[in-house]
Design a protein around this motif. Sequence first.
Motif: not given
Length: 139
Positions: A18-22, A26-28
């Motif tokens: 992931c991009e930093r600070g995502t 969103e990732v879950l």
Amino acid sequence: MSEIPFDTARRHVLGLGCERGTPPAEVLALAVEALRAAGIGGAQLAAIASIDSRRQESAILAVASHFAVPAVFFDASRLEEETPRLKNPSALVFARVGCHGVAESAALAAIGADAELLLGKIKSAHATAAIARIGLQKA
């Protein structure tokens, strides 16, 4: 790897990038989508894996916490070793982080030589996910 508790029920690793600070949500959501696409449940995960530069990334840690599994991290040179086994190598990712893929490479690296990709890289706006499993011959 010895620190990952593989057993007959938990033989899959979810690789994440992931991009930093995502945002963790969103990732879950991407992780849940990956599991659905692979036809497995969270109880079948042994670990979450990523690149070491994301060791403190709250989104990656939140997914590991959600599924109650360890998060393991690898440096770019170790992930680059997995390039021949990637379904979706990326020159852009290599230019940014020094390996041709994070999600697929991390999932494979966490298992080792007996790994096979069950689900190649899928993407959200700011993250990637892939799932590897211990090869069927080892099941």
